[in-house]
Design a protein around this motif. Structure first.
Motif, PDB file in Angstrom:
ATOM      1  N   ALA A  38       0.805  -1.224   0.000  1.00  0.00           N
ATOM      2  CA  ALA A  38       0.000   0.000   0.000  1.00  0.00           C
ATOM      3  C   ALA A  38       0.839   1.276   0.000  1.00  0.00           C
ATOM      4  CB  ALA A  38      -0.939  -0.012   1.204  1.00  0.00           C
ATOM      5  N   GLU A  39       1.886   1.334   0.818  1.00  0.00           N
ATOM      6  CA  GLU A  39       2.683   2.559   0.897  1.00  0.00           C
ATOM      7  C   GLU A  39       3.338   2.880  -0.441  1.00  0.00           C
ATOM      8  OE1 GLU A  39       6.398   4.400   3.485  1.00  0.00           O
ATOM      9  OE2 GLU A  39       5.090   2.881   4.366  1.00  0.00           O
ATOM     10  N   ALA A  81      -4.637   3.674   5.472  1.00  0.00           N
ATOM     11  CA  ALA A  81      -5.020   2.892   6.656  1.00  0.00           C
ATOM     12  C   ALA A  81      -4.264   1.570   6.739  1.00  0.00           C
ATOM     13  CB  ALA A  81      -6.519   2.618   6.635  1.00  0.00           C
ATOM     14  N   VAL A  82      -3.699   1.102   5.638  1.00  0.00           N
ATOM     15  CA  VAL A  82      -3.045  -0.208   5.598  1.00  0.00           C
ATOM     16  C   VAL A  82      -1.659  -0.118   6.243  1.00  0.00           C
ATOM     17  CG1 VAL A  82      -2.245  -2.084   4.124  1.00  0.00           C
ATOM     18  CG2 VAL A  82      -4.298  -0.786   3.502  1.00  0.00           C
ATOM     19  N   GLU A 127      -7.792   9.852  -5.144  1.00  0.00           N
ATOM     20  CA  GLU A 127      -9.038   9.120  -4.960  1.00  0.00           C
ATOM     21  C   GLU A 127      -8.798   7.683  -4.499  1.00  0.00           C
ATOM     22  OE1 GLU A 127      -9.684  11.396  -8.918  1.00  0.00           O
ATOM     23  OE2 GLU A 127      -8.000  10.862  -7.612  1.00  0.00           O
ATOM     24  N   LEU A 128      -7.742   7.070  -4.991  1.00  0.00           N
ATOM     25  CA  LEU A 128      -7.433   5.705  -4.609  1.00  0.00           C
ATOM     26  C   LEU A 128      -6.335   5.628  -3.559  1.00  0.00           C
ATOM     27  CD1 LEU A 128      -7.546   3.952  -8.107  1.00  0.00           C
ATOM     28  CD2 LEU A 128      -9.214   3.770  -6.272  1.00  0.00           C
ATOM     29  N   ALA A 129      -5.448   6.606  -3.546  1.00  0.00           N
ATOM     30  CA  ALA A 129      -4.336   6.575  -2.595  1.00  0.00           C
ATOM     31  C   ALA A 129      -4.792   6.818  -1.160  1.00  0.00           C
ATOM     32  CB  ALA A 129      -3.288   7.618  -2.982  1.00  0.00           C
ATOM     33  N   LEU A 180      -7.074  -3.097   4.677  1.00  0.00           N
ATOM     34  CA  LEU A 180      -7.996  -2.110   4.109  1.00  0.00           C
ATOM     35  C   LEU A 180      -9.436  -2.429   4.477  1.00  0.00           C
ATOM     36  CD1 LEU A 180      -8.448   0.300   2.141  1.00  0.00           C
ATOM     37  CD2 LEU A 180      -8.573  -1.391   0.294  1.00  0.00           C
ATOM     38  N   GLY A 181      -9.779  -3.710   4.497  1.00  0.00           N
ATOM     39  CA  GLY A 181     -11.126  -4.107   4.888  1.00  0.00           C
ATOM     40  C   GLY A 181     -12.082  -4.310   3.732  1.00  0.00           C
ATOM     41  N   GLN A 182     -11.584  -4.321   2.510  1.00  0.00           N
ATOM     42  CA  GLN A 182     -12.399  -4.630   1.340  1.00  0.00           C
ATOM     43  C   GLN A 182     -11.525  -5.350   0.322  1.00  0.00           C
ATOM     44  OE1 GLN A 182     -13.581  -1.038  -0.968  1.00  0.00           O
ATOM     45  NE2 GLN A 182     -12.560   0.120   0.641  1.00  0.00           N
ATOM     46  N   PRO A 183     -12.117  -6.156  -0.565  1.00  0.00           N
ATOM     47  CA  PRO A 183     -11.307  -7.024  -1.422  1.00  0.00           C
ATOM     48  C   PRO A 183     -10.370  -6.303  -2.377  1.00  0.00           C
ATOM     49  CG  PRO A 183     -13.585  -7.776  -1.350  1.00  0.00           C
ATOM     50  CD  PRO A 183     -13.560  -6.441  -0.694  1.00  0.00           C
TER      51      PRO A 183
END
Length: 313
Positions: free
Chosen positions: A157-158, A174-175, A167-169, A272-275
């Motif tokens: 993620a980083e 949170a990861v 928008e996506l970054a 992240l909590g989503q796929p």
């Protein structure tokens, strides 16, 4: 139809690429490593005329769902150290090679920037050897690849945040990952130890790698992985200091040789909590084990989920 770019040829990237290719889409992958697989990694070390192999990333694989279980079966994995966990043969990297079959993969390339044009997305990439973690991109002009109809990023993620738009970054902030120092050591004789050890001082996991199926059982090769606390404290320490500290914690005589490898993003601590993430209007997406859980299966499932979103769009 324009091809799709997948940045990162670890398990999530390979999973997405295989699903897209099976659906008839053209895909091109970019990876900074010498071969596909990411943390499904096997390191070869030459010593005294002998070749020693070490699984210095993921140590084993475990399937909780049918899809990943079928992949492990097709990939020729075998049980170790118990029936619930499996390892590829002759090394962990064999599964990456299995998944990479038939895919268009450009290795040794660091994809560091994206540019949107009227024709589609362009990927700026440099020779991986020129790029240093945490440092600015090289001043030399990059090679450009494209145009692509979509770009799927599967870095930790980083690293992904540096290349994706806000928008996506933003959600990826949170990861969180913990680093991991890994030592690969060969010994002259068999150690009086069980095949696996956990939580032994600074050691989070240690394993007699040569005891795995398909390995050279005449050798005594160990993989020693530090726990998160030690790895954070010694993240920028010299490799020799890390080797000395981890070997001192293993009840063993001095090794014939020892080599260290640092994984900056190893153990997932906050998901992240989503796929996956997918923005159809931009044609950009994200997948990794950081989306769901810190297991190889989660990376594979994230890649499958992202491919399904792309195909659904």
């Amino acid at each position: 139809m324009l091809p799709i770019a997948v940045l990162g040829a670890g398990l999530a990237g390979l999973s997405a690429a295989q699903a897209l290719t099976a659906a008839g889409r053209a895909v091109r992958l970019f990876d900074k490593g010498r071969a596909a697989g990411g943390r499904l990694a096997t390191r070869r070390i030459e010593h005294a005329g002998q070749s020693h192999r070490f699984d210095h990333g993921a140590q084993y694989l475990r399937a909780e769902h049918a899809g990943f279980a079928a992949l492990l079966e097709a990939g020729g994995t075998q049980p170790w150290p118990d029936a619930k966990r499996r390892v590829p043969v002759p090394g962990m990297s064999a599964l990456g090679r299995h998944l990479a079959e038939g895919l268009d993969i450009q290795t040794g390339r660091h994809a560091g920037a994206l540019h949107r044009t009227e024709e589609g997305w362009m990927v700026a990439h440099w020779e991986a050897a020129l790029v240093r973690p945490g440092k600015p991109l090289p001043g030399t002009p990059p090679d450009m690849a494209g145009p692509f109809s979509a770009v799927l990023v599967t870095f930790p993620a980083e690293q992904a945040r540096a290349i994706l738009p806000p928008e996506l970054a933003k959600p990826l902030a949170a990861v969180e990952y913990a680093p991991c120092w890994t030592v690969m050591a060969g010994f002259a004789r068999k150690l009086d130890l069980p095949d696996t050890l956990r939580y032994h001082g600074p050691i989070g996991w240690a394993a007699r790698d040569s005891a795995k199926p398909g390995r050279d059982a005449t050798q005594e090769n160990w993989v020693i992985q530090a726990g998160p606390e030690f790895s954070r404290e010694f993240l920028e320490a010299p490799a020799d200091q890390v080797i000395a500290a981890l070997l001192a914690a293993l009840p063993a005589p001095p090794p014939l040789f020892a080599v260290a490898h640092r994984w900056r993003y190893s153990l997932l601590e906050v998901a992240l909590g989503q796929p996956c993430l997918w923005d159809a209007s931009l044609g950009l997406g994200y997948a990794s084990d950081g989306c769901l859980a810190g297991r190889a299966e989660s990376a594979w499932e994230s890649g499958q989920a992202l491919a399904a979103r792309v195909l659904g769009a």
